[in-house]
Structures are given as C-alpha cells and as structure tokens.
Design a protein around this motif. Structure first.
Motif, PDB file in Angstrom:
ATOM      1  N   ILE A   1       0.827  -1.212   0.000  1.00  0.00           N
ATOM      2  CA  ILE A   1       0.000   0.000   0.000  1.00  0.00           C
ATOM      3  C   ILE A   1       0.861   1.262   0.000  1.00  0.00           C
ATOM      4  CG2 ILE A   1      -1.660   1.339   1.349  1.00  0.00           C
ATOM      5  CD1 ILE A   1      -2.800  -1.377   2.315  1.00  0.00           C
ATOM      6  N   LEU A   2       1.883   1.274   0.846  1.00  0.00           N
ATOM      7  CA  LEU A   2       2.707   2.469   1.001  1.00  0.00           C
ATOM      8  C   LEU A   2       3.873   2.515   0.035  1.00  0.00           C
ATOM      9  CD1 LEU A   2       2.811   2.680   4.914  1.00  0.00           C
ATOM     10  CD2 LEU A   2       1.262   3.853   3.333  1.00  0.00           C
ATOM     11  N   GLY A   3       4.154   1.393  -0.603  1.00  0.00           N
ATOM     12  CA  GLY A   3       5.275   1.358  -1.536  1.00  0.00           C
ATOM     13  C   GLY A   3       6.630   1.407  -0.863  1.00  0.00           C
ATOM     14  N   THR A   4       6.686   0.997   0.404  1.00  0.00           N
ATOM     15  CA  THR A   4       7.948   1.023   1.140  1.00  0.00           C
ATOM     16  C   THR A   4       8.655  -0.311   1.013  1.00  0.00           C
ATOM     17  OG1 THR A   4       6.828   0.326   3.170  1.00  0.00           O
ATOM     18  CG2 THR A   4       7.066   2.695   2.802  1.00  0.00           C
ATOM     19  N   ASP A   5       9.944  -0.299   1.302  1.00  0.00           N
ATOM     20  CA  ASP A   5      10.706  -1.540   1.324  1.00  0.00           C
ATOM     21  C   ASP A   5      11.701  -1.477   2.466  1.00  0.00           C
ATOM     22  OD1 ASP A   5      13.298  -0.424   0.423  1.00  0.00           O
ATOM     23  OD2 ASP A   5      12.221  -0.097  -1.467  1.00  0.00           O
ATOM     24  N   ALA A   6      12.377  -2.602   2.703  1.00  0.00           N
ATOM     25  CA  ALA A   6      13.308  -2.703   3.832  1.00  0.00           C
ATOM     26  C   ALA A   6      14.756  -2.513   3.401  1.00  0.00           C
ATOM     27  CB  ALA A   6      13.137  -4.053   4.523  1.00  0.00           C
ATOM     28  N   GLY A   7      14.978  -2.040   2.153  1.00  0.00           N
ATOM     29  CA  GLY A   7      16.343  -1.842   1.690  1.00  0.00           C
ATOM     30  C   GLY A   7      16.908  -3.103   1.083  1.00  0.00           C
ATOM     31  N   THR A   8      18.223  -3.115   0.925  1.00  0.00           N
ATOM     32  CA  THR A   8      18.887  -4.245   0.271  1.00  0.00           C
ATOM     33  C   THR A   8      19.971  -4.872   1.139  1.00  0.00           C
ATOM     34  OG1 THR A   8      20.455  -2.739  -0.783  1.00  0.00           O
ATOM     35  CG2 THR A   8      18.449  -3.269  -2.015  1.00  0.00           C
ATOM     36  N   ALA A   9      19.988  -4.528   2.415  1.00  0.00           N
ATOM     37  CA  ALA A   9      20.989  -5.087   3.329  1.00  0.00           C
ATOM     38  C   ALA A   9      20.311  -5.977   4.349  1.00  0.00           C
ATOM     39  CB  ALA A   9      21.752  -3.967   4.037  1.00  0.00           C
ATOM     40  N   LEU A  10      21.034  -6.996   4.795  1.00  0.00           N
ATOM     41  CA  LEU A  10      20.505  -7.887   5.822  1.00  0.00           C
ATOM     42  C   LEU A  10      20.571  -7.224   7.190  1.00  0.00           C
ATOM     43  CD1 LEU A  10      22.074 -11.259   4.651  1.00  0.00           C
ATOM     44  CD2 LEU A  10      19.663 -10.602   4.537  1.00  0.00           C
TER      45      LEU A  10
ATOM     46  N   GLY B   1      14.971 -15.036  -8.585  1.00  0.00           N
ATOM     47  CA  GLY B   1      14.707 -14.050  -7.547  1.00  0.00           C
ATOM     48  C   GLY B   1      15.943 -13.770  -6.713  1.00  0.00           C
ATOM     49  N   THR B   2      15.757 -13.760  -5.397  1.00  0.00           N
ATOM     50  CA  THR B   2      16.856 -13.501  -4.465  1.00  0.00           C
ATOM     51  C   THR B   2      16.840 -14.560  -3.377  1.00  0.00           C
ATOM     52  OG1 THR B   2      16.662 -11.114  -4.862  1.00  0.00           O
ATOM     53  CG2 THR B   2      17.899 -11.802  -2.919  1.00  0.00           C
ATOM     54  N   GLN B   3      18.012 -15.069  -3.024  1.00  0.00           N
ATOM     55  CA  GLN B   3      18.095 -16.095  -1.990  1.00  0.00           C
ATOM     56  C   GLN B   3      18.946 -15.619  -0.819  1.00  0.00           C
ATOM     57  OE1 GLN B   3      19.999 -19.715  -3.497  1.00  0.00           O
ATOM     58  NE2 GLN B   3      21.104 -18.511  -5.016  1.00  0.00           N
ATOM     59  N   VAL B   4      18.732 -16.282   0.308  1.00  0.00           N
ATOM     60  CA  VAL B   4      19.422 -15.897   1.536  1.00  0.00           C
ATOM     61  C   VAL B   4      19.582 -17.135   2.416  1.00  0.00           C
ATOM     62  CG1 VAL B   4      17.263 -15.347   2.772  1.00  0.00           C
ATOM     63  CG2 VAL B   4      19.399 -14.219   3.454  1.00  0.00           C
ATOM     64  N   ASP B   5      20.638 -17.154   3.209  1.00  0.00           N
ATOM     65  CA  ASP B   5      20.858 -18.236   4.171  1.00  0.00           C
ATOM     66  C   ASP B   5      20.427 -17.768   5.559  1.00  0.00           C
ATOM     67  OD1 ASP B   5      21.943 -19.814   2.184  1.00  0.00           O
ATOM     68  OD2 ASP B   5      24.023 -19.287   2.672  1.00  0.00           O
ATOM     69  N   ILE B   6      19.660 -18.603   6.239  1.00  0.00           N
ATOM     70  CA  ILE B   6      19.292 -18.363   7.628  1.00  0.00           C
ATOM     71  C   ILE B   6      19.990 -19.431   8.463  1.00  0.00           C
ATOM     72  CG2 ILE B   6      17.428 -18.095   9.289  1.00  0.00           C
ATOM     73  CD1 ILE B   6      17.386 -16.016   7.073  1.00  0.00           C
ATOM     74  N   VAL B   7      20.886 -18.989   9.341  1.00  0.00           N
ATOM     75  CA  VAL B   7      21.714 -19.895  10.131  1.00  0.00           C
ATOM     76  C   VAL B   7      21.189 -19.957  11.554  1.00  0.00           C
ATOM     77  CG1 VAL B   7      24.066 -20.432  10.874  1.00  0.00           C
ATOM     78  CG2 VAL B   7      23.687 -19.225   8.707  1.00  0.00           C
TER      79      VAL B   7
ATOM     80  N   ASP C   1      13.716  -4.640   9.111  1.00  0.00           N
ATOM     81  CA  ASP C   1      14.853  -4.377   8.229  1.00  0.00           C
ATOM     82  C   ASP C   1      15.305  -5.611   7.452  1.00  0.00           C
ATOM     83  OD1 ASP C   1      15.828  -5.707  10.431  1.00  0.00           O
ATOM     84  OD2 ASP C   1      17.484  -4.322  10.835  1.00  0.00           O
ATOM     85  N   PHE C   2      14.493  -6.679   7.452  1.00  0.00           N
ATOM     86  CA  PHE C   2      14.800  -7.842   6.613  1.00  0.00           C
ATOM     87  C   PHE C   2      14.324  -7.527   5.206  1.00  0.00           C
ATOM     88  CE2 PHE C   2      14.053 -12.148   4.901  1.00  0.00           C
ATOM     89  CZ  PHE C   2      15.301 -12.712   5.160  1.00  0.00           C
ATOM     90  N   PRO C   3      15.183  -7.621   4.182  1.00  0.00           N
ATOM     91  CA  PRO C   3      14.853  -7.062   2.870  1.00  0.00           C
ATOM     92  C   PRO C   3      13.913  -7.891   2.004  1.00  0.00           C
ATOM     93  CG  PRO C   3      17.028  -8.055   2.820  1.00  0.00           C
ATOM     94  CD  PRO C   3      16.566  -8.121   4.253  1.00  0.00           C
TER      95      PRO C   3
ATOM     96  N   LEU D   1      23.190 -12.901   1.351  1.00  0.00           N
ATOM     97  CA  LEU D   1      22.152 -12.451   0.422  1.00  0.00           C
ATOM     98  C   LEU D   1      22.738 -12.444  -0.991  1.00  0.00           C
ATOM     99  CD1 LEU D   1      19.208 -11.222   0.518  1.00  0.00           C
ATOM    100  CD2 LEU D   1      20.334  -8.980   0.429  1.00  0.00           C
ATOM    101  N   ARG D   2      22.055 -13.091  -1.935  1.00  0.00           N
ATOM    102  CA  ARG D   2      22.626 -13.231  -3.266  1.00  0.00           C
ATOM    103  C   ARG D   2      21.530 -13.477  -4.301  1.00  0.00           C
ATOM    104  NH1 ARG D   2      22.860 -17.586  -0.125  1.00  0.00           N
ATOM    105  NH2 ARG D   2      22.687 -19.712  -0.978  1.00  0.00           N
ATOM    106  N   GLY D   3      21.913 -13.297  -5.546  1.00  0.00           N
ATOM    107  CA  GLY D   3      20.966 -13.463  -6.622  1.00  0.00           C
ATOM    108  C   GLY D   3      20.675 -14.914  -6.942  1.00  0.00           C
ATOM    109  N   HIS D   4      19.555 -15.116  -7.584  1.00  0.00           N
ATOM    110  CA  HIS D   4      19.119 -16.418  -8.077  1.00  0.00           C
ATOM    111  C   HIS D   4      18.417 -16.152  -9.404  1.00  0.00           C
ATOM    112  CE1 HIS D   4      16.524 -20.023  -8.392  1.00  0.00           C
ATOM    113  NE2 HIS D   4      17.397 -20.622  -7.607  1.00  0.00           N
TER     114      HIS D   4
END
Length: 303
Positions: free
Chosen positions: A31-40, A135-141, A93-95, A129-132
């Motif tokens: 709705i607001l068009g906001t995002d959390a940025g591109t950093a973890l 889309g975009t992929q990420v590791d959760i440890v 702040d999770f992108p 955080l990396r491309g696929h």
C-alpha cells in the motif's frame, strides 16, 4: 556468528503471531510502496534456556518414524530453532518478504547428541544475500548450545528463495542452472501421505504455515492444494537412514518439487561402507512414483 551481538529475546517467538505480522507487513509495503532496503539485518536473535517438551518430542518421533529416545533428533532441533529464525526474517529491516519464501536447501551439522532434559541457547541470523535466476536467496543460520556453554552442538543453514524479488545491486546468475535427467531406482520405501499430513506435522513443529494446512488455505496463497512440509519429508528420510549415522554427522537436503497432499512418495536410500565395514555415508532421493518427478534428494555423512 559474524557482526553485532544478537538481540536477546525474553521468550520463544510465537509462530502464529509472526505469520500474522508478516502478512500485515506485506500489505503495508504494497500500500505504502515502502521496502526494507537491500541489506541484511546487522544482528541476529537469541533465546536462552529453551527446553523441549517431552510430549512434543514423543509425538514427533512417532510421526516421522524415529526410535523413541531422550536424544533430540536433528530434525526436531530444526523445528525447535525455527521460531527464532522466523523472528529474524520477520524484522522490519529484513529485505525480503517472509510470506511466499521457497525452501531450497537445508544443511545440518550435528556435533554431539542433545538431550531433551538440557536447557539450550538458540541463536539465529541471516547471511549471504545473493541473486538467483528466479529471484533472491538468503541463508538463515541457527546454532544450538547448551545454556551457558560456548561449544556449538547443532548448526543448521536453511537457504530460502524470494521468488520474483530482484533487489537492486544484487546480480542474478547469468547462466541458468542445468537439471540432469532422473532415472528412478527401485524404491526402498513407499510413503502414503494423507491430506492431514501437513496439519499433523504442524502440531508437533509449530509451523502452521497456511500452505500446509488445507486446500482452501493453500489456494489462498497460490497453491493448487496443500503441500507437505519440506522438513517433515527430510526428517522422515533421516529417520529411515537410522542409527547407523551415529552421534556426529552432516545432513544435507535439496528440495526440488513440492509434494501435494494426499500423495504417494517413493524413497531410495543407498549407503556406502569402508572396506572394514564401517558406515561412511548414505544418499537418499524421493520422487513421485507415478510421474517420476524428483521431490528432494540429499545425504548423511559422518563428521
């Protein structure tokens, strides 16, 4: 863990509240068009003094076919850590959007047995955080220690894909992944999974993601039917490997195609032994016995 010290949470996060918050966050961003940025997020989360509930453990062992024991199965520990990992993915702040994430891989290192009587400290964070191509992929440890100790007893790395999400500044691979033809072997097991399989695993794991619970809730999120939890399937395969894996092992799984419920799943497990007869590792693969389509594959190897 790298980066800042983790945020200490007072209690284990509620998965149901995390899913509700994730839905609200997704709606607000649209709705607001906001995002959390591109950093973890610069830090992870930690919950201390966690203890497994014996009733949950018993129900889990029965559901996936593990032998009754006071040792926590590696898959059960993943379920124990999952709310902490989810809380990291639910941060403002999770992108990447939490809802709709696709579980691609899971890698676990079990260094020592973990008993259900032990109090545990669970720490989780996001990295890589990396491309696929999709889309975009990420590791959760996630790491598990006995409360007050520094030594890691269990470590899991889950790779997730935010399908269709391409973040600025993150390149996607230029060459698409190649798939090899799969020739189904003779199965060592055939699983018959009922339509209630997702609800049964949710009851013991706490993971009530709507895509696993019913046809209606799955369709609301774009699936044609409910699907089995990936970690239920992987944990059942690990149980079929059996006690030969010992107390210290690495467990890997790659998910390829969802299992729509109800379903029949074929499984093959092959083991490799040293010349002296000692077990070295086992490999497993699961597929749809009607279509021949591979669902997941992986291995278990001694550390």
């Amino acid at each position: 863990m790298t980066g800042a010290q983790p945020v200490i949470l007072g209690d284990m996060p509620s998965l149901s509240k995390l899913y509700v918050n994730a839905a609200a966050t997704a709606a607000r961003r649209r709705i607001l068009g906001t995002d959390a940025g591109t950093a973890l997020p610069p830090c992870g989360h930690e919950v201390r003094g966690v203890k497994a509930q014996v009733g949950n453990l018993t129900a889990y062992q029965h559901l996936v076919g593990e032998t009754a024991s006071d040792v926590l199965p590696a898959g059960f520990i993943h379920a124990l850590t999952f709310p902490v990992s989810m809380s990291v993915m639910n941060r403002d702040d999770f992108p990447l959007p939490l809802l709709g994430m696709v579980h691609l891989n899971n890698n676990v290192e079990q260094h020592e047995p973990v008993l259900f009587t032990e109090a545990l400290d669970i720490t989780s964070w996001a990295e890589n955080l990396r491309g696929h191509r999709a889309g975009t992929q990420v590791d959760i440890v996630a790491e598990v220690r006995r409360t007050g100790e520094a030594q890691v007893r269990w470590k899991g790395t889950s790779t997730y894909l935010a399908k269709g999400v391409f973040l600025p500044g993150i390149d996607k691979p230029s060459v698409p992944a190649t798939s090899t033809m799969f020739a189904a072997p003779d199965p060592t097991a055939l699983w018959q999974l009922g339509v209630d399989t997702g609800r049964a695993y949710a009851a013991v794991s706490g993971d009530f993601n709507p895509i696993h619970l019913s046809v209606l809730s799955a369709k609301a999120l774009g699936m044609r039917r409910s699907i089995a939890h990936g970690m239920y399937l992987a944990s059942r395969a690990l149980a079929d490997v059996g006690a030969v894996k010992g107390d210290s092992f690495r467990w890997d799984v790659a998910f390829e195609a969802p299992v729509f419920l109800p379903a029949r799943v074929a499984l093959d497990i092959s083991s490799v032994h040293a010349p002296a007869g000692a077990w070295q590792h086992s490999e497993y693969v699961a597929w749809n016995p009607r279509s021949g389509r591979r669902h997941f594959s992986g291995s278990v190897a001694a550390l």
